[in-house]
Design a protein around this motif. Structure first.
Motif, PDB file in Angstrom:
ATOM      1  N   TYR A   1       0.830  -1.211   0.000  1.00 47.18           N
ATOM      2  CA  TYR A   1       0.000   0.000   0.000  1.00 47.18           C
ATOM      3  C   TYR A   1       0.858   1.252   0.000  1.00 47.18           C
ATOM      4  CZ  TYR A   1      -3.745  -3.195   1.130  1.00 47.18           C
ATOM      5  OH  TYR A   1      -4.651  -4.212   1.076  1.00 47.18           O
ATOM      6  N   HIS A   2       0.332   2.293  -0.592  1.00 46.88           N
ATOM      7  CA  HIS A   2       0.963   3.598  -0.364  1.00 46.88           C
ATOM      8  C   HIS A   2      -0.114   4.672  -0.373  1.00 46.88           C
ATOM      9  CE1 HIS A   2       1.243   4.943  -4.686  1.00 46.88           C
ATOM     10  NE2 HIS A   2       0.917   3.694  -4.796  1.00 46.88           N
ATOM     11  N   ASP A   3       0.114   5.604   0.505  1.00 48.04           N
ATOM     12  CA  ASP A   3      -0.885   6.628   0.769  1.00 48.04           C
ATOM     13  C   ASP A   3      -0.760   7.726  -0.279  1.00 48.04           C
ATOM     14  OD1 ASP A   3      -2.559   8.492   1.787  1.00 48.04           O
ATOM     15  OD2 ASP A   3      -1.447   8.850   3.645  1.00 48.04           O
ATOM     16  N   VAL A   4      -1.745   7.796  -1.180  1.00 47.97           N
ATOM     17  CA  VAL A   4      -1.633   8.786  -2.254  1.00 47.97           C
ATOM     18  C   VAL A   4      -1.781  10.204  -1.744  1.00 47.97           C
ATOM     19  CG1 VAL A   4      -2.186   7.451  -4.296  1.00 47.97           C
ATOM     20  CG2 VAL A   4      -4.036   8.228  -2.827  1.00 47.97           C
ATOM     21  N   SER A   5      -2.473  10.374  -0.622  1.00 50.18           N
ATOM     22  CA  SER A   5      -2.710  11.744  -0.172  1.00 50.18           C
ATOM     23  C   SER A   5      -1.411  12.440   0.237  1.00 50.18           C
ATOM     24  CB  SER A   5      -3.722  11.779   0.966  1.00 50.18           C
ATOM     25  OG  SER A   5      -3.419  10.814   1.925  1.00 50.18           O
TER      26      SER A   5
ATOM     27  N   GLN B   1       3.283   9.309   6.977  1.00 50.68           N
ATOM     28  CA  GLN B   1       3.458  10.737   7.240  1.00 50.68           C
ATOM     29  C   GLN B   1       4.145  10.927   8.570  1.00 50.68           C
ATOM     30  OE1 GLN B   1      -0.141  13.215   6.732  1.00 50.68           O
ATOM     31  NE2 GLN B   1      -1.141  11.278   6.392  1.00 50.68           N
TER      32      GLN B   1
ATOM     33  N   LEU C   1       4.935  12.660  12.120  1.00 56.04           N
ATOM     34  CA  LEU C   1       4.192  13.437  13.103  1.00 56.04           C
ATOM     35  C   LEU C   1       5.119  14.422  13.780  1.00 56.04           C
ATOM     36  CD1 LEU C   1       2.328  10.561  14.934  1.00 56.04           C
ATOM     37  CD2 LEU C   1       1.359  12.212  13.356  1.00 56.04           C
TER      38      LEU C   1
ATOM     39  N   LEU D   1      -4.170   7.921  18.014  1.00 56.06           N
ATOM     40  CA  LEU D   1      -3.471   9.026  17.350  1.00 56.06           C
ATOM     41  C   LEU D   1      -4.014  10.365  17.833  1.00 56.06           C
ATOM     42  CD1 LEU D   1      -1.530  10.030  15.176  1.00 56.06           C
ATOM     43  CD2 LEU D   1      -3.352   9.787  13.519  1.00 56.06           C
TER      44      LEU D   1
ATOM     45  N   LEU E   1      -1.926  13.310  19.606  1.00 54.23           N
ATOM     46  CA  LEU E   1      -1.790  14.665  19.076  1.00 54.23           C
ATOM     47  C   LEU E   1      -2.399  15.709  19.995  1.00 54.23           C
ATOM     48  CD1 LEU E   1      -2.673  14.023  15.347  1.00 54.23           C
ATOM     49  CD2 LEU E   1      -0.415  14.454  16.298  1.00 54.23           C
ATOM     50  N   ASP E   2      -3.520  15.354  20.596  1.00 52.69           N
ATOM     51  CA  ASP E   2      -4.277  16.385  21.310  1.00 52.69           C
ATOM     52  C   ASP E   2      -3.987  16.472  22.783  1.00 52.69           C
ATOM     53  OD1 ASP E   2      -5.398  17.245  19.082  1.00 52.69           O
ATOM     54  OD2 ASP E   2      -7.304  16.194  19.306  1.00 52.69           O
TER      55      ASP E   2
ATOM     56  N   SER F   1      -3.110   1.879  -3.999  1.00 55.43           N
ATOM     57  CA  SER F   1      -3.108   3.205  -3.400  1.00 55.43           C
ATOM     58  C   SER F   1      -4.253   3.312  -2.406  1.00 55.43           C
ATOM     59  CB  SER F   1      -3.287   4.259  -4.482  1.00 55.43           C
ATOM     60  OG  SER F   1      -2.237   4.145  -5.404  1.00 55.43           O
ATOM     61  N   VAL F   2      -3.984   3.928  -1.320  1.00 56.70           N
ATOM     62  CA  VAL F   2      -5.051   4.222  -0.357  1.00 56.70           C
ATOM     63  C   VAL F   2      -5.030   5.720  -0.108  1.00 56.70           C
ATOM     64  CG1 VAL F   2      -5.209   2.026   0.872  1.00 56.70           C
ATOM     65  CG2 VAL F   2      -3.428   3.635   1.497  1.00 56.70           C
ATOM     66  N   ARG F   3      -6.178   6.256   0.202  1.00 54.37           N
ATOM     67  CA  ARG F   3      -6.210   7.675   0.528  1.00 54.37           C
ATOM     68  C   ARG F   3      -6.584   7.792   2.001  1.00 54.37           C
ATOM     69  NH1 ARG F   3      -6.124  12.324  -2.264  1.00 54.37           N
ATOM     70  NH2 ARG F   3      -6.162  11.263  -4.263  1.00 54.37           N
ATOM     71  N   LEU F   4      -5.603   8.195   2.791  1.00 55.91           N
ATOM     72  CA  LEU F   4      -5.846   8.336   4.224  1.00 55.91           C
ATOM     73  C   LEU F   4      -6.016   9.800   4.549  1.00 55.91           C
ATOM     74  CD1 LEU F   4      -3.063   5.909   5.387  1.00 55.91           C
ATOM     75  CD2 LEU F   4      -5.496   5.487   5.529  1.00 55.91           C
ATOM     76  N   PRO F   5      -6.834  10.096   5.558  1.00 54.58           N
ATOM     77  CA  PRO F   5      -6.967  11.500   5.940  1.00 54.58           C
ATOM     78  C   PRO F   5      -5.623  12.022   6.423  1.00 54.58           C
ATOM     79  CG  PRO F   5      -7.979  10.076   7.562  1.00 54.58           C
ATOM     80  CD  PRO F   5      -7.608   9.210   6.408  1.00 54.58           C
ATOM     81  N   PRO F   6      -5.252  13.258   6.051  1.00 50.98           N
ATOM     82  CA  PRO F   6      -3.967  13.788   6.504  1.00 50.98           C
ATOM     83  C   PRO F   6      -3.924  13.872   8.019  1.00 50.98           C
ATOM     84  CG  PRO F   6      -5.288  15.502   5.466  1.00 50.98           C
ATOM     85  CD  PRO F   6      -6.008  14.213   5.239  1.00 50.98           C
ATOM     86  N   VAL F   7      -2.741  13.672   8.556  1.00 56.54           N
ATOM     87  CA  VAL F   7      -2.594  13.713  10.007  1.00 56.54           C
ATOM     88  C   VAL F   7      -2.893  15.124  10.500  1.00 56.54           C
ATOM     89  CG1 VAL F   7      -0.952  13.536  11.882  1.00 56.54           C
ATOM     90  CG2 VAL F   7      -0.945  11.842  10.067  1.00 56.54           C
ATOM     91  N   ARG F   8      -3.776  15.171  11.462  1.00 57.94           N
ATOM     92  CA  ARG F   8      -4.194  16.459  12.002  1.00 57.94           C
ATOM     93  C   ARG F   8      -3.168  16.889  13.050  1.00 57.94           C
ATOM     94  NH1 ARG F   8      -8.031  16.865  15.937  1.00 57.94           N
ATOM     95  NH2 ARG F   8      -8.129  14.612  15.828  1.00 57.94           N
ATOM     96  N   LYS F   9      -2.620  18.051  12.886  1.00 53.58           N
ATOM     97  CA  LYS F   9      -1.655  18.550  13.877  1.00 53.58           C
ATOM     98  C   LYS F   9      -2.409  19.004  15.122  1.00 53.58           C
ATOM     99  CE  LYS F   9       2.226  18.078  11.683  1.00 53.58           C
ATOM    100  NZ  LYS F   9       3.231  17.153  12.132  1.00 53.58           N
ATOM    101  N   LYS F  10      -1.653  19.143  16.181  1.00 52.63           N
ATOM    102  CA  LYS F  10      -2.238  19.520  17.457  1.00 52.63           C
ATOM    103  C   LYS F  10      -3.048  20.809  17.319  1.00 52.63           C
ATOM    104  CE  LYS F  10      -0.975  19.782  22.268  1.00 52.63           C
ATOM    105  NZ  LYS F  10       0.070  19.530  23.229  1.00 52.63           N
ATOM    106  N   ARG F  11      -4.292  20.732  17.790  1.00 51.39           N
ATOM    107  CA  ARG F  11      -5.155  21.907  17.696  1.00 51.39           C
ATOM    108  C   ARG F  11      -4.639  23.020  18.608  1.00 51.39           C
ATOM    109  NH1 ARG F  11     -10.468  19.993  19.527  1.00 51.39           N
ATOM    110  NH2 ARG F  11      -9.772  17.930  19.010  1.00 51.39           N
TER     111      ARG F  11
END
Lengths: 330, 248
Positions: free
Chosen positions: A43-47, A81, A83, A131, A135-136, B224-234
């Motif tokens: 797999y590879h993440d196209v986004s 990606q 972090l 996650l 992050l939060d 290919s997979v489309r993952l939501p972009p990692v959300r940075k700390k709010r």
């Protein structure tokens, strides 16, 4: 009297049993992949990769790359990606310093088929939740990700599973560099930078990458934690960057092949034959402030740690075939 | 003692794991003891076969076949337990010259199987050998304690009986028990549905691709997979000030 202390022990004992249960289940991900239960795909993440592929690989298409640099992130990641701001900064500076090399980091080295945790078929929800905690808020739940990835490092170091896991990782790595137009028949060198636990992943994969390509393969262990793996002798050279304040290096005592008196181990043989080099990084710690990738200038003046690391990595990439020209202390 | 005063299964398991001397004498001659021992042996057998299932997956067994092969191994482990009880029983009689009820021996030996319930944990990456060692030591202690307290053997007798029993069992496996073991292994191969050619020690020689230019197919295997972009700390502070602005 006995019931008293055994009641007290009950909680850590339950925690231990839950951990062991989880740990015992993890190899099934690797073994099930090998048995073909989860399909054949990589797999590879196209986004993320789309943007980076166009920006960094359109250039090498015009000008052939002089080196492929594959950065394998530490155990904090959930996907291809990053972090970590520090990792991002390190990669940016490395790309600027090495304009003719292809620097790739959109790889998730803790999954046999490069599938991000947040894309896993059953547990995606759990990892998204972990996650979000990571992050939060400084919640303990975020550490679930680190433990999960650490278990994958343990798989890569376990003699029963390592050959399977490392083959999977080598496939993912080859697929990744080939997406950036790497030709396995060429002799453009590949540099695997393994940060922290990914040191093991990088070294483990070399054994198999070596069988598929004629290109020289070098490992740069950035404060890496690794066992004495056959991959150490399969690599063209292993450069182990060792911060003098890196306390995580204590983990090496868990790996018998790294003990200095185990003379026949791959690691000690590589050191004797001059095929592995330890480079002292003065005053550097493992992570965070004062770590290898700290971008803030130190209080006592001089360049920031990340710049020293980038400069050393660039020197290694330039003179990898002449290790004697590379400084032993930075 | 009435059956009502006997511990439940979980309590039996807990006491057996702690090698509590009382449990062996308590359950030795009870029907419930036979059931509990049987259940412990079955669970331990299942856990052991899961712990040894790596080799099935190395040979690329399909999921259903995996379950089938696991159950055969479990049966084989239960058979191993019966053989073990039988040897201990006969060695015990020979050594002590005292008549023993086989059923009692079987219950006591079954309770001593309790630590093997954790045999599944041997799969733990990197720590598998350590766990195997701890469990072996624990089981060895368990059988000596069980024979001592459960069957009234002197400690040295218990040690000797289990040691001799082990030797005899190894001999039996190679002689009388051999055809039965062959049959079980044949059954397991049949159940697996694929030839079980790779052994655990072959793992370093296994290769997924035999062709040198296999990587030419990599393109076809890409997904290919489309993952939501990692959300940075709010940034909570910014959010709050925006809120204030809107109010104003």
């Amino acid at each position: 009297m006995f019931t008293d202390w055994s009641d007290l022990l009950l909680l850590p004992l339950t925690a231990l049993i839950i951990f062991l249960f989880w740990a015992s289940l993890t190899p099934f991900e690797t073994l099930g992949w090998w048995a073909g239960w989860f399909g054949n795909a990589i797999y590879h993440d196209v986004s993320v990769s789309e943007a980076e592929t166009t920006s960094s690989s359109s250039e090498p298409r015009r000008r052939p790359a002089t080196a492929y640099v594959l950065f394998l992130s530490g155990i904090g990641r959930v996907s291809g990606q990053t972090l970590s701001y520090r990792e991002q900064e390190f990669l940016n500076r490395l790309r600027n310093r090495l304009p003719s090399a292809v620097v790739i980091d959109n790889i998730f080295p803790y999954s046999v088929n490069n599938l991000a945790l947040t894309g896993q078929p059953i547990f995606a929800g759990l990892w998204k939740w972990a996650l979000a905690r990571k992050l939060d808020g400084p919640a303990l739940a975020g550490y679930l990700i680190n433990i999960r990835n650490l278990l994958q490092v343990a798989i890569a170091a376990d003699k029963r599973y390592a050959p399977i896991y490392n083959q999977a990782m080598a496939e993912v790595m080859l697929d990744t560099v080939m997406r950036y137009h790497f030709d396995p028949k060429s002799s453009v060198p590949i540099f695997l930078i393994g940060y922290s636990g990914a040191g093991q992943i990088a070294i483990g994969a070399v054994t198999y990458l070596r069988e598929w390509t004629k290109a020289p393969i070098y490992v740069i262990s950035l404060g890496g934690i690794f066992s004495s793996d056959p991959g150490i002798l399969a690599a063209s050279h292993v450069f182990h960057l060792w911060g003098t304040r890196d306390q995580a290096q204590i983990w090496r005592f868990l790996m018998p092949g790294r003990w200095s008196w185990m003379a026949a181990s791959e690691w000690n043989r590589a050191l004797r034959q001059g095929r592995a080099t330890i480079i002292r990084m003065e005053g550097m710690g493992h992570t965070g402030r004062g770590g290898y990738l700290d971008h803030r200038p130190p209080a006592e003046g001089g360049p920031a740690n990340v710049d020293r690391t980038v400069e050393l990595v660039a020197t290694i990439i330039a003179y990898a075939d002449q290790p004697e020209r590379i400084p032993r202390t930075v | 003692m009435s059956d009502a005063a006997l511990p439940g299964f979980l309590e039996t398991l807990r006491l057996s794991l702690r090698l509590d001397p009382s449990i062996y004498g308590l359950l030795r001659d009870k029907t419930q003891g036979v059931y509990y021992a049987a259940l412990i042996v079955l669970l331990a057998g299942l856990s052991e076969s899961l712990g040894q299932s790596v080799v099935l997956l190395l040979n690329r067994v399909r999921p259903r076949r995996f379950v089938l092969a696991l159950s055969i191994t479990t049966v084989s482990n239960v058979f191993g337990y019966l053989l073990w009880s039988l040897t201990i029983w006969s060695v015990g009689i020979l050594l002590t010259q005292k008549e023993q009820d086989f059923r009692e021996v079987a219950v006591v030996v079954g309770l001593a199987y309790a630590p093997q319930i954790f045999a599944f944990f041997e799969l733990t990456p990197y720590l598998g050998n350590l766990i195997w060692g701890v469990l072996s030591l624990w089981s060895m202690l368990a059988i000596v304690v069980a024979l001592h307290y459960g069957l009234g053997l002197e400690p040295w007798q218990a040690l000797l009986v289990s040691a001799l029993g082990w030797v005899v069992m190894q001999a039996l496996r190679r002689t009388v028990g051999w055809p039965i073991l062959r049959l079980l292994s044949w059954l397991q191969h049949r159940a697996a549905g694929v030839p079980l050619t790779a052994r655990l020690e072959d793992v370093a020689r296994l290769r997924r691709h035999t062709l040198r230019n296999w990587y030419e197919q990599l393109e076809a295997r890409r997904r290919s997979v489309r993952l939501p972009p990692v959300r940075k700390k709010r940034r909570r502070m910014d959010g709050q000030t925006n809120h204030v602005h809107r109010l104003e």
